[in-house]
Design a protein around this motif. Structure first.
Motif, short mmCIF file in Angstrom:
data_model
loop_
_atom_site.label_atom_id
_atom_site.label_comp_id
_atom_site.label_asym_id
_atom_site.label_seq_id
_atom_site.Cartn_x
_atom_site.Cartn_y
_atom_site.Cartn_z
N VAL A 23 5.78 -6.24 2.43
CA VAL A 23 6.51 -4.99 2.68
C VAL A 23 8.00 -5.18 2.39
O VAL A 23 8.61 -4.36 1.70
N HIS A 27 9.87 -3.23 -0.59
CA HIS A 27 10.99 -2.36 -0.22
C HIS A 27 12.28 -2.80 -0.92
O HIS A 27 13.05 -1.96 -1.38
N HIS A 30 12.63 -1.35 -4.23
CA HIS A 30 12.57 0.12 -4.26
C HIS A 30 11.16 0.64 -4.54
O HIS A 30 10.97 1.62 -5.26
N SER A 32 8.75 1.40 -1.97
CA SER A 32 8.22 1.70 -0.64
C SER A 32 6.82 2.30 -0.72
O SER A 32 5.95 1.99 0.11
N GLU A 36 3.44 0.86 1.19
CA GLU A 36 2.57 1.65 2.07
C GLU A 36 1.13 1.63 1.56
O GLU A 36 0.18 1.44 2.33
#
Length: 100
Positions: A23, A27, A30, A32, A36
């Motif tokens: 994660v 993140h 960039h 995200s 998920e």
């Protein structure tokens, strides 16, 4: 090989917890939405493994890592595959997303 990934790691400190580290890595790049998605796939893979009376650890790890190559822009994927010493198919050059 390290140079291939170095620009994407941003000198991240890894915790040793695969889900957390994936994660943070995604993140920091960039991505995200990929983080998920990967977490959801990891949880589902773990659930499926358990339903077949198998340990979910490896299945969860595979789910978490299955889209890790999203950090590579499409125009760099073929070069990355070649640097890994793998053959690049013509279809992968035309549609680089296949090479993930």
């Amino acid at each position: 090989m390290r140079e291939l990934f170095k620009k994407y790691t941003h000198n991240l400190e890894l915790s040793g917890d695969l889900e957390h580290d994936i994660v943070v890595f995604l993140h920091s790049n960039h991505l995200s939405h990929v983080a998920e998605h990967s977490c959801r796939v990891g949880k589902e893979a773990e659930r499926i493994a358990h339903s077949f009376h198998n340990s979910g650890d490896v299945a969860k790890a595979a789910g978490l890592l299955h889209d890790i190559s999203a950090v590579f822009p499409n125009n760099e994927r073929a070069v990355g595959v070649e640097k890994l010493g793998l053959d690049v198919m013509d279809a992968e050059r035309i549609f680089p997303l296949i090479a993930h």
